[in-house]
Design an enzyme around this catalytic site. Sequence first.
Site, PDB file in Angstrom:
ATOM      1  N   GLU A   1       0.819  -1.645  -0.305  1.00 34.70           N
ATOM      2  CA  GLU A   1      -0.135   0.124   0.009  1.00 34.70           C
ATOM      3  C   GLU A   1       1.049   1.025  -0.128  1.00 34.70           C
ATOM      4  O   GLU A   1       0.551   2.505  -0.405  1.00 34.70           O
ATOM      5  CB  GLU A   1      -1.014  -0.126   1.200  1.00 34.70           C
TER       6      GLU A   1
ATOM      7  N   GLY B   1      10.747   7.793  -5.271  1.00 33.37           N
ATOM      8  CA  GLY B   1      10.516   8.678  -5.254  1.00 33.37           C
ATOM      9  C   GLY B   1       9.867   8.581  -3.704  1.00 33.37           C
ATOM     10  O   GLY B   1       9.338   8.068  -3.196  1.00 33.37           O
TER      11      GLY B   1
ATOM     12  N   TYR C   1      -5.632   5.929   5.102  1.00 34.29           N
ATOM     13  CA  TYR C   1      -5.423   5.484   4.563  1.00 34.29           C
ATOM     14  C   TYR C   1      -4.939   3.884   4.117  1.00 34.29           C
ATOM     15  O   TYR C   1      -5.810   3.329   4.751  1.00 34.29           O
ATOM     16  CB  TYR C   1      -5.074   6.497   3.248  1.00 34.29           C
TER      17      TYR C   1
ATOM     18  N   ASP D   1      -8.500   6.423  -1.234  1.00 31.70           N
ATOM     19  CA  ASP D   1      -7.218   7.119  -1.396  1.00 31.70           C
ATOM     20  C   ASP D   1      -8.174   7.640  -2.753  1.00 31.70           C
ATOM     21  O   ASP D   1      -9.248   8.047  -2.713  1.00 31.70           O
ATOM     22  CB  ASP D   1      -6.703   6.349  -1.602  1.00 31.70           C
TER      23      ASP D   1
HETATM   24  N1  ADE Z   1      -3.741   0.826  -5.302  1.00 29.92           N
HETATM   25  C1  ADE Z   1      -3.461   1.354  -3.943  1.00 29.92           C
HETATM   26  N2  ADE Z   1      -3.575   0.007  -3.108  1.00 29.92           N
HETATM   27  C2  ADE Z   1      -3.961  -0.796  -4.156  1.00 29.92           C
HETATM   28  C3  ADE Z   1      -4.302  -2.432  -4.027  1.00 29.92           C
HETATM   29  N3  ADE Z   1      -4.131  -2.757  -2.788  1.00 29.92           N
HETATM   30  N4  ADE Z   1      -4.905  -2.590  -5.255  1.00 29.92           N
HETATM   31  C4  ADE Z   1      -4.185  -2.256  -6.563  1.00 29.92           C
HETATM   32  N5  ADE Z   1      -3.888  -0.997  -6.341  1.00 29.92           N
HETATM   33  C5  ADE Z   1      -3.927   0.194  -5.671  1.00 29.92           C
END
Ligand code: ADE
Length: 342
Positions: A35, A79, A118, A136
């Site tokens: 994440e 980054g 988040y 998010d």
């Molecule tokens: N973007 C943020 N979390 C995600 C996840 N678990 N799978 C795919 N895209 C993501």
Amino acid sequence: MKEVDIKKLLDWYQKNKRDLPWRKTSDPYKIWISEVMLQQTRVETVVDYYTRFLKFLPTIHDLAHVKEDQLLKLWEGLGYYSRARNLKKCAQKVMDLGLSSLPSDESLLKTLPGIGPYTAGAILSISYQKCFPAIDGNVLRVLSRVYEDDRDLLKKSVRESYENLLKKFMTKENARSFTEGFIELGALVCIPNGVPLCENCPLRSCCKSKKHDTMLEYPKKKKKKSRKIVSKTVYILKYQDTYAIRKRKEGVLVGMYELPNVDETFTKEQLGQFLTQKNDSYSSIRFIGNFKHIFSHLEWHMKAYLVNLNEKPKNYKFYSKETIAQKYSLPTAFSQIFQKIP
Ligand code: ADE
């Protein structure tokens, strides 16, 4: 949005979900790493970083004890290096608390370094199947379209109002698919750039934007703050097939390695004068090209040169290209130039 719509979303997710490595595990450590990486960059890029990171640091215990240089090397190119440092701080705190893994208690989890609402929601719902939503930018885009929401989505109160709304639909049984389903919908159907694929959307019958054909007006765009532009000269110092690098002492990318550079634009002649003033003896200077690197709040516009030295100055370390690639974390701002060395 009603329960029947959520059911459609969950069915859609089961049929359409992508096969991604972090979807094959419930290990909170692995979910957390995925994440945090996914907050920085695209799914396709994350897959390789995630696999390499976990091969090198398979447990939270390994992360708590990793050397900073090794950690930054694993993060090189992603980054936002403070996020990598926070990962380690967080792992250390978990160890200090005498825990063997990230806590499943919401309040305790949110006290850990780098864990905001988040990330906490993602860990709690995906790993521990608890009813905490992870909201998010992708999820906010979906919701702002479903409700034709004109509010400022960056406001805490707005996010919290959606957290409360989504919690009502979450159950212990659906928590994981619920979070992943919303994220997947934002990535595959209710897309950020270009026209959303409403015909494939499980929420189309409850979506106000779809009804009024206003999808492209949401989320409401705020005027972007303009980025500060910093003009730089990057001069690669070469001595007998080795190249100068040093650790950055301050400012953006602090703690990462850098190529020699100044916050001024030099012509080839000006760079020659500059080096002579510093008593650096060189045999040639060659222009490599113009480069740009964009950070969240500033842009570097760089002129790059290759300087062949007759002797090594003291304030840099010199290594071969291979050693730099293997051992030192040269951020993309510099590595893009380094890769172009003739
Ligand atoms: N973007 C943020 N979390 C995600 C996840 N678990 N799978 C795919 N895209 C993501």
